[in-house]
Enzyme design. Sequence first.
Site, PDB file in Angstrom:
ATOM      1  N   SER B 153       6.102  36.565  30.239  1.00  0.00           N
ATOM      2  CA  SER B 153       5.100  35.600  30.679  1.00  0.00           C
ATOM      3  C   SER B 153       4.781  35.820  32.167  1.00  0.00           C
ATOM      4  O   SER B 153       4.492  36.947  32.573  1.00  0.00           O
ATOM      5  CB  SER B 153       5.627  34.186  30.395  1.00  0.00           C
ATOM      6  OG  SER B 153       4.637  33.230  30.563  1.00  0.00           O
ATOM      7  N   ASP B 318       1.616  34.346  19.356  1.00  0.00           N
ATOM      8  CA  ASP B 318       1.497  33.861  20.734  1.00  0.00           C
ATOM      9  C   ASP B 318       0.018  33.707  21.071  1.00  0.00           C
ATOM     10  O   ASP B 318      -0.696  34.690  21.226  1.00  0.00           O
ATOM     11  CB  ASP B 318       2.162  34.871  21.679  1.00  0.00           C
ATOM     12  CG  ASP B 318       2.132  34.429  23.139  1.00  0.00           C
ATOM     13  OD1 ASP B 318       1.508  33.409  23.454  1.00  0.00           O
ATOM     14  OD2 ASP B 318       2.746  35.129  23.970  1.00  0.00           O
ATOM     15  N   HIS B 351       4.427  31.738  21.990  1.00  0.00           N
ATOM     16  CA  HIS B 351       4.764  32.333  23.283  1.00  0.00           C
ATOM     17  C   HIS B 351       6.275  32.296  23.532  1.00  0.00           C
ATOM     18  O   HIS B 351       6.837  33.210  24.134  1.00  0.00           O
ATOM     19  CB  HIS B 351       4.027  31.556  24.373  1.00  0.00           C
ATOM     20  CG  HIS B 351       4.127  32.163  25.733  1.00  0.00           C
ATOM     21  ND1 HIS B 351       3.779  33.469  25.994  1.00  0.00           N
ATOM     22  CD2 HIS B 351       4.541  31.643  26.913  1.00  0.00           C
ATOM     23  CE1 HIS B 351       3.966  33.721  27.284  1.00  0.00           C
ATOM     24  NE2 HIS B 351       4.427  32.636  27.854  1.00  0.00           N
TER      25      HIS B 351
END
Lengths: 374, 374
Positions: B153, B318, B351
Amino acid sequence: MSVTSTTIVTPQLIAFEHNFPLQNGQTLPRFDLMVETYGTLNAAKSNAILICHALSGTHHVAGRHSPDDKHAGWWDNMVGSGKPIDTDKFFVVGVNNLGGCAGSTGPRSHNPETGLDYGADFPVVTVRDWVRSQALLADHFGISEWAAVVGGSLGGMQALQWTIDFPRRVRHALVIASSPRLSTQNIAFNDVARQAILTDPDFHGGYYSRHQTKPRRGLRIARMMGHITYLAEHGLGKKFGRQLRGNEYKFNYDVDFEVESYLRYQGDKFADHFDANTYLLMTKALDYFDPAAEHCNNLTAALAHVQAKFFVASFSSDWRFAPSRSHELVKALIAARKDVQYIEVPSHHGHDAFLMEDEPYINAVRAFMVNIKV
Amino acid sequence: MSVTSTTIVTPQLIAFEHNFPLQNGQTLPRFDLMVETYGTLNAAKSNAILICHALSGTHHVAGRHSPDDKHAGWWDNMVGSGKPIDTDKFFVVGVNNLGGCAGSTGPRSHNPETGLDYGADFPVVTVRDWVRSQALLADHFGISEWAAVVGGSLGGMQALQWTIDFPRRVRHALVIASSPRLSTQNIAFNDVARQAILTDPDFHGGYYSRHQTKPRRGLRIARMMGHITYLAEHGLGKKFGRQLRGNEYKFNYDVDFEVESYLRYQGDKFADHFDANTYLLMTKALDYFDPAAEHCNNLTAALAHVQAKFFVASFSSDWRFAPSRSHELVKALIAARKDVQYIEVPSHHGHDAFLMEDEPYINAVRAFMVNIKV
């Protein structure tokens, strides 16, 4: 009379002076519905169309309220003379839902039992309650059956509930960008929106009007978040990209990106006019809607007695009410051997596509409506 | 020393007693970084791995801080003896980012220039600033080049920035569930989260600690919304469905559905421990990250001088950092003739999948790390 985008229309308030029991066990002593009608009811009363609105919609579907009214009604591109829902042929009824904030009895209304505004005392109403109130509205007009009940999103849920609860009173149902029940993610977003409102210090347990205030911050956040979910990732990207307001990053929390400005504007505008208690109860009506639940989660069983012919439409980029949710409904209708037409419209406008001009979509609605005999 | 999930690890605070100019033009007079290390730096100092954290992460990557510590570090399944990032082979460094709230200098820290806590005076730092501060950290350890920089991320953005800003100091980069820049929708969600915090009456312009309070409501809403976006629609549905807390609908705004209870709990927990100013600046660092921007939006050009070998991973469900965002990076790396391995992992964890046990994913990281020579 011809109804165009500039036709001046006048809403009317219709009073129902009797007890109205609700699904939650409470009873309203009386209620009003604010409605707007377009076109003329024929002698046989066989050409009536009910338009059900979504979360923030109203009875004001088409035309304008005054010559300097900046915007026409929320579905003016769909409803009017020569439009897909043709007011030269049909008598179209728009209604503000019970619990709304556009004139129908709701949290802002006077509670005859306390002498004060309802505020948080207004009951949590359901899609089923709305349909029952709309049936009383049909009675008021002497309409024994609707030629069609039409709605997008939460409005589509009402159209679907109509066909289940009053199978003999609906000949056609148009269920657009809707779902037979919310997904977990939908409920999750709704709860965050509610929490934003409920935890706003200006909410005052829902009695904010008595404090001469309103939970603007919470409503604004709820709307900003909601707005993102109504738009498609791709459409948002096409419209705003990473376009900056100024020439460079500000390194503070003012507007850097155009999309921020747009969302804040949408949030502010909404917070100015919408009622927070109405927002709360509308989202609950969405969450609770689940006609299959009473039939062991068998939607086909829930649809067993439906008589309406269905038109179902979904939009490719709608991730709030994805096409797969419409597929569930279409499959159940087919399994129940009902008459259903389905169109999946390619679009990058997300959930909001149902409100927009799109030729294949508009034409599909037009074709369906043309074939309705009155 | 072997590092397991129950190994007691001790963070250390490293002070940098000199001016640190930032991308926004401001200068920090000094700063501290809170770090945690696992394994042993070899004599050649060629086995060092930097772990970069995401929005709410910390330096505490693996092991426990005390025997009664309920949870191990945030990437304990990935980092440790015999684990994919093997601390028997590598010297692994976890660091809390500048501006964080887990010990490194940030908004909660003492501002030597005012004698008060920084609060809103703490500058908006960027991914590039973090990378420069991490380069000073490498200097501190005498590490001239990292065997690998790793992150998921926002952490992946740091790994990518490292390869661009210090091409000779990174031999490998693992960029997981990340993106070469945020989408419009990502920015939109971040701004709603920020607005929830900024409009919380307890925010006090960012100087809430001087008022002995914190904007808990805003942080809570931000986290609840964020949490929905970290999870996949399908995964959320599988986990909670429409499961009710009680036996029937409550017809009020308490918890009806289990998912509501879960989200509120997550929001409360986060609001208890996280700092609102840190949340704000972390989301800005996300928004601003855009290495291609200085190269006329040509990511390939931005990567021209990169020397690291890349491992890129994305997760099918995601939607916050969709696989398509990783594709952009992989395509640009290929166009720039760089060495890149890519895996798209089927997952319904959204995610958050990058933090979870998943055999194909874990094995892919392991295979990549095994081939790193030290």
